[in-house]
Design an enzyme around this catalytic site. Structure first.
Site, PDB file in Angstrom:
ATOM      1  N   HIS A  18       0.842  -1.203   0.000  1.00 21.92           N
ATOM      2  CA  HIS A  18       0.000   0.000   0.000  1.00 21.92           C
ATOM      3  C   HIS A  18       0.878   1.256   0.000  1.00 21.92           C
ATOM      4  O   HIS A  18       0.596   2.215  -0.709  1.00 21.92           O
ATOM      5  CB  HIS A  18      -0.885   0.039   1.248  1.00 21.92           C
ATOM      6  N   ARG A  91      -1.849  -5.904  -8.572  1.00 19.00           N
ATOM      7  CA  ARG A  91      -0.769  -6.856  -8.352  1.00 19.00           C
ATOM      8  C   ARG A  91      -0.685  -7.865  -9.486  1.00 19.00           C
ATOM      9  O   ARG A  91       0.353  -8.098 -10.062  1.00 19.00           O
ATOM     10  CB  ARG A  91      -0.961  -7.603  -7.020  1.00 19.00           C
TER      11      ARG A  91
END
Ligand code: ADP
Length: 154
Positions: A18, A91
């Site tokens: 993050h 991702r």
């Protein structure tokens, strides 16, 4: 006028993945407002207040990063903070479908707000809040994967 993006998520807990998304986001935006979603349906490990505190402590020294909690619509949060965009991270292909649906729904709700995606750093592609929770519950070492304010609470 500062260009602002909202980075929404559950952050249960915030990870270095993050943090990397926020760092990349700051190359494009002047200010990032991290929106910590209540998300009771996800049955979070950390309560909303703790998740928010961990995010705030992580970015305490950067005045261009702010963190707020929210329960309503993302597009409303974006208006409230005069944000032009929603920032999200990708991702793998497995993230894509959900992100695509969410971005399309948000566009349906408000055409003016753009969704912007950044790619995860190679060495964080495997990092998710869920794995952090599971691994630390089983006594595994996650030191290199989460910011310090999270480590002390895990
Ligand atoms: P949500 O419940 O909204 O998926 P998360 O806190 O799990 O909230 O994730 C918030 C955003 O950050 C999502 O766009 C997610 O794909 C992205 N993200 C999570 N982990 C990483 C990582 N390691 N690298 C890049 N992006 C990530």
């Amino acid at each position: 006028m500062k260009r602002t993006a909202i980075y929404p998520g559950t952050f249960d807990p915030i990870t270095l993945g993050h943090v990397d998304v926020v760092t990349r986001g700051l190359k494009v935006f002047d200010r990032i407002v991290i929106g910590v979603a209540e998300n009771p349906k996800k049955g979070p490990m950390f309560d909303l207040e703790t998740r928010l505190t961990m995010v705030r402590e992580t970015f305490a020294d950067n005045e261009n990063i702010e963190a707020v909690s929210f329960t309503g619509l993302l597009v409303d949060l974006a208006h409230e903070h005069h944000a032009a965009a929603l920032l999200r991270g990708l991702r793998a292909a497995s993230d894509f479908e959900y992100e695509f649906q969410m971005a399309t729904m948000n566009r349906h709700l408000d055409e003016r707000i753009e969704s912007v995606f950044v790619m995860a750093r190679e060495d964080y592609t495997f990092v998710s809040s869920r794995f952090i929770r599971e691994i630390s519950e089983m006594g595994g070492d996650v030191t290199s994967l989460v910011p310090t304010p999270v480590l002390s609470r895990l």
